[in-house]
Design an enzyme around this catalytic site. Structure first.
Site, PDB file in Angstrom:
ATOM      1  N   ASN A  11       0.861  -1.180   0.000  1.00  0.00           N
ATOM      2  CA  ASN A  11       0.000   0.000   0.000  1.00  0.00           C
ATOM      3  C   ASN A  11       0.900   1.233   0.000  1.00  0.00           C
ATOM      4  O   ASN A  11       1.479   1.589   1.024  1.00  0.00           O
ATOM      5  CB  ASN A  11      -0.892  -0.026   1.266  1.00  0.00           C
ATOM      6  N   TRP A  12       1.006   1.852  -1.166  1.00  0.00           N
ATOM      7  CA  TRP A  12       1.925   2.991  -1.296  1.00  0.00           C
ATOM      8  C   TRP A  12       1.351   4.287  -0.724  1.00  0.00           C
ATOM      9  O   TRP A  12       2.047   5.286  -0.670  1.00  0.00           O
ATOM     10  CB  TRP A  12       2.284   3.189  -2.774  1.00  0.00           C
ATOM     11  N   LYS A  13       0.077   4.282  -0.376  1.00  0.00           N
ATOM     12  CA  LYS A  13      -0.578   5.493   0.139  1.00  0.00           C
ATOM     13  C   LYS A  13      -0.317   6.665  -0.826  1.00  0.00           C
ATOM     14  O   LYS A  13      -0.380   6.454  -2.021  1.00  0.00           O
ATOM     15  CB  LYS A  13      -0.109   5.760   1.569  1.00  0.00           C
ATOM     16  N   HIS A 101      -9.704   1.354   4.615  1.00  0.00           N
ATOM     17  CA  HIS A 101      -8.445   1.529   5.347  1.00  0.00           C
ATOM     18  C   HIS A 101      -8.674   2.527   6.489  1.00  0.00           C
ATOM     19  O   HIS A 101      -9.441   3.474   6.335  1.00  0.00           O
ATOM     20  CB  HIS A 101      -7.360   2.036   4.387  1.00  0.00           C
ATOM     21  N   GLU A 173      -5.704  -4.712  10.687  1.00  0.00           N
ATOM     22  CA  GLU A 173      -4.720  -3.643  10.818  1.00  0.00           C
ATOM     23  C   GLU A 173      -5.010  -2.831  12.075  1.00  0.00           C
ATOM     24  O   GLU A 173      -5.785  -1.866  12.029  1.00  0.00           O
ATOM     25  CB  GLU A 173      -4.798  -2.707   9.608  1.00  0.00           C
ATOM     26  N   SER A 224       3.008  -1.767  10.301  1.00  0.00           N
ATOM     27  CA  SER A 224       4.461  -1.750  10.536  1.00  0.00           C
ATOM     28  C   SER A 224       5.155  -3.066  10.228  1.00  0.00           C
ATOM     29  O   SER A 224       6.088  -3.459  10.932  1.00  0.00           O
ATOM     30  CB  SER A 224       4.765  -1.339  11.984  1.00  0.00           C
ATOM     31  N   GLY A 245       2.884  -1.064   4.270  1.00  0.00           N
ATOM     32  CA  GLY A 245       2.846   0.351   3.885  1.00  0.00           C
ATOM     33  C   GLY A 245       4.255   0.873   3.682  1.00  0.00           C
ATOM     34  O   GLY A 245       4.880   0.640   2.645  1.00  0.00           O
ATOM     35  N   GLY A 246       4.774   1.546   4.696  1.00  0.00           N
ATOM     36  CA  GLY A 246       6.084   2.211   4.611  1.00  0.00           C
ATOM     37  C   GLY A 246       7.191   1.359   4.008  1.00  0.00           C
ATOM     38  O   GLY A 246       7.949   1.834   3.147  1.00  0.00           O
TER      39      GLY A 246
HETATM   40  P1  PGA Z   1       2.580   0.616   7.583  1.00  0.00           P
HETATM   41  O1  PGA Z   1       1.166   0.797   6.872  1.00  0.00           O
HETATM   42  O2  PGA Z   1       3.157  -0.683   7.098  1.00  0.00           O
HETATM   43  O3  PGA Z   1       3.383   1.810   7.146  1.00  0.00           O
HETATM   44  O4  PGA Z   1       2.335   0.592   9.053  1.00  0.00           O
HETATM   45  C1  PGA Z   1       0.300  -0.287   6.709  1.00  0.00           C
HETATM   46  C2  PGA Z   1      -1.036   0.227   6.234  1.00  0.00           C
HETATM   47  O5  PGA Z   1      -1.486   1.260   6.716  1.00  0.00           O
HETATM   48  O6  PGA Z   1      -1.654  -0.355   5.358  1.00  0.00           O
END
Ligand code: PGA
Length: 267
Positions: A11-13, A101, A173, A224, A245-246
């Site tokens: 998920n690149w946001k 999300h 999540e 995370s 995500g990150g």
């Molecule tokens: P994160 O994000 O891995 O940066 O915590 C996960 C998400 O929000 O889908």
């Protein structure tokens, strides 16, 4: 045991800032994947990249991953300024979509009712929906985790046919674990850890359909996920995937996650 390949959703946001950077990232992923599993990577790991909308149609098709959107609107078309329809993301190449999300729920007021409408609309299309659920830190502290997750799932699945379950992915999540270095397995007691929540989710879904549907639903974890903690997560036998995500914004972090996921599957 799960029969599907292990699902890894990136998920690149709202990143990266240009299509050039996105393309560079993809090239680095592809080069790394070639080294990991050559031809059978695809049989073992299903990689889904969810870029921002403007990049969806511009990222070249690849044999190594499929595309997903980070959101959709439930109406097929019309006067909905700023929104993007399912048909549009399908036309741009998406095969998956994230729905509900926590960043959409918190920052854009997305409700359980909207999540349900989006899920039902996605199920009418070719998209594979990934429904996000999870409690906040406050809710967890107050012992409301079960209640919160049950409410989110019950509402999301309202009037959804049992036949659709194998197509639906549920992403647990916990909000307090997103974009922090914490993840649920490192915290508190067993009952509240990821495995406990996964069992809870399966129980809730089985209750809704009054049938043991535990094996029909794919449940993945997000919050995370990084190269340092992914091995612990991969030990959870019934985990069908991870949502990253990150750490999916750098090949340096993401490739070790893909490699470990692949190794879990070839064991
Ligand atoms: P994160 O994000 O891995 O940066 O915590 C996960 C998400 O929000 O889908």
């Amino acid at each position: 045991m799960h029969t599907n390949p292990f699902l890894v959703v990136a998920n690149w946001k709202m990143n990266p800032l240009t299509i050039r950077e996105a393309e560079r990232l993809i090239r680095n992923f592809e080069a790394g994947i070639e080294k990991i599993g050559k031809n059978d990577f695809l049989k073992k790991v299903e990689l889904v990249i969810c870029p921002p909308f403007p990049y969806l149609g511009r990222i070249n098709k690849s044999k190594f991953f499929r595309l997903g959107s980070q959101n959709i609107h439930f109406e097929p078309r019309g006067a909905f300024t700023g929104e993007v329809s399912i048909r549009m993301v399908e036309d741009a190449g998406a095969k998956f979509t994230i729905i509900g999300h926590s960043e959409r729920r918190i920052n854009f007021g997305e409700t359980d009712t909207q999540v349900n409408l989006k899920l039902k609309a996605a199920l009418q299309s070719s998209l594979c929906p990934i429904i996000c659920v999870g409690e906040s830190f406050e809710e967890r502290k107050n012992g409301e985790t079960t209640q919160v997750i049950a409410k989110q799932i019950k509402k999301a699945l309202e009037k959804v046919s049992i036949l659709s379950l194998p197509r639906i992915v549920v992403a647990y999540e916990p909000i307090w674990a997103i974009s922090t270095s914490k993840n649920a397995s490192c915290e508190v007691d067993n009952a509240n850890d990821i495995m406990g929540i996964m069992i809870l989710i399966k129980k809730i879904i089985s209750e809704i359909y009054q049938k043991d549907v535990a094996s029909r639903v794919r449940i993945i974890y997000g919050g995370s996920v990084n190269p340092g903690n992914v091995s612990d997560l991969l030990e959870i036998n019934s985990l069908s995937g991870v949502l990253v995500g990150g750490a999916s914004l750098s090949a340096f972090d993401f490739l070790p996650i893909l490699k470990k996921a692949y190794e879990r599957e070839v064991k």
